[in-house]
Design a protein around this motif. Structure first.
Motif, PDB file in Angstrom:
ATOM      1  N   SER A   1      16.158  38.980  12.906  1.00 22.18           N
ATOM      2  CA  SER A   1      15.810  39.993  13.893  1.00 22.18           C
ATOM      3  C   SER A   1      15.865  41.376  13.251  1.00 22.18           C
ATOM      4  N   ILE A   2      15.122  42.294  13.848  1.00 17.09           N
ATOM      5  CA  ILE A   2      15.103  43.680  13.379  1.00 17.09           C
ATOM      6  C   ILE A   2      15.488  44.584  14.533  1.00 17.09           C
ATOM      7  N   GLY A   3      16.491  45.380  14.340  1.00 17.90           N
ATOM      8  CA  GLY A   3      16.926  46.326  15.351  1.00 17.90           C
ATOM      9  C   GLY A   3      16.202  47.652  15.179  1.00 17.90           C
TER      10      GLY A   3
ATOM     11  N   CYS B   1      12.337  54.916   4.679  1.00 20.34           N
ATOM     12  CA  CYS B   1      12.319  53.995   5.802  1.00 20.34           C
ATOM     13  C   CYS B   1      13.640  53.236   5.823  1.00 20.34           C
ATOM     14  N   SER B   2      14.153  52.989   7.002  1.00 19.91           N
ATOM     15  CA  SER B   2      15.403  52.245   7.133  1.00 19.91           C
ATOM     16  C   SER B   2      15.339  51.373   8.373  1.00 19.91           C
ATOM     17  N   ALA B   3      16.022  50.232   8.315  1.00 20.40           N
ATOM     18  CA  ALA B   3      16.049  49.329   9.454  1.00 20.40           C
ATOM     19  C   ALA B   3      17.364  48.572   9.492  1.00 20.40           C
ATOM     20  N   ILE B   4      17.771  48.249  10.708  1.00 20.51           N
ATOM     21  CA  ILE B   4      18.934  47.391  10.916  1.00 20.51           C
ATOM     22  C   ILE B   4      18.404  45.977  11.041  1.00 20.51           C
ATOM     23  N   VAL B   5      18.817  45.120  10.124  1.00 15.13           N
ATOM     24  CA  VAL B   5      18.222  43.791  10.013  1.00 15.13           C
ATOM     25  C   VAL B   5      19.306  42.724  10.031  1.00 15.13           C
TER      26      VAL B   5
ATOM     27  N   SER C   1      24.033  36.004   9.655  1.00 11.64           N
ATOM     28  CA  SER C   1      24.905  37.078   9.184  1.00 11.64           C
ATOM     29  C   SER C   1      24.906  38.241  10.158  1.00 11.64           C
ATOM     30  N   ARG C   2      25.839  39.153   9.945  1.00  8.80           N
ATOM     31  CA  ARG C   2      25.863  40.368  10.743  1.00  8.80           C
ATOM     32  C   ARG C   2      24.689  41.257  10.373  1.00  8.80           C
ATOM     33  N   ARG C   3      24.294  42.098  11.310  1.00  9.60           N
ATOM     34  CA  ARG C   3      23.226  43.045  11.033  1.00  9.60           C
ATOM     35  C   ARG C   3      23.680  44.060   9.990  1.00  9.60           C
ATOM     36  N   SER C   4      22.769  44.391   9.102  1.00  6.84           N
ATOM     37  CA  SER C   4      23.056  45.390   8.070  1.00  6.84           C
ATOM     38  C   SER C   4      21.896  46.366   7.984  1.00  6.84           C
ATOM     39  N   ARG C   5      22.193  47.543   7.440  1.00 11.87           N
ATOM     40  CA  ARG C   5      21.123  48.549   7.247  1.00 11.87           C
ATOM     41  C   ARG C   5      20.512  48.355   5.871  1.00 11.87           C
TER      42      ARG C   5
END
Length: 121
Positions: A30-32, A96-100, A105-109
């Protein structure tokens, strides 16, 4: 492995326009929020330019007023930044940056390598 690749930077004159794009690839669950950042002058940090949530809520830095528009396409895993009425002080490398989330796993930037925007007077 997650990769973010930016494109669309370049050289424009004062008052010109550019459209930055970023595509995310990898085994992604998923992408936040996805956003654009640029370095803070004289510091080792980056400041937010614009961010968009996974449901389309947007936040812009005050410095950009209404000159920028961020958009995302969830199925294509892309985020764009339409920049208009550019000023010389907008000159910077834009990241560009994304929380993925990868797998369980936990979401990471994650960050891209950046794309240079140069606005000439």
């Amino acid at each position: 492995q997650v990769q973010l690749v930016e494109s669309g930077g370049g050289l424009v004159q004062d008052g010109g326009s550019l459209r930055l794009s970023c595509i995310i690839s990898g085994s992604i669950a998923s992408i936040g929020p996805m956003g654009w950042y640029r370095p803070v002058s004289g510091k080792q940090t980056r400041e937010l330019v614009a961010v968009i949530s996974d449901v389309g809520i947007t936040v812009y830095a005050e410095l950009v007023n209404d000159r920028l528009t961020i958009a995302r396409h969830n199925a294509k895993r892309t985020v764009s930044l339409q920049m208009s009425s550019l000023k010389p002080e907008d000159t910077a490398v834009y990241y560009c940056s994304a929380i993925v989330q990868v797998g369980d796993s936990r979401r990471s930037r994650y960050w891209g390598q950046g794309t240079q925007v140069t606005v000439s007077p």
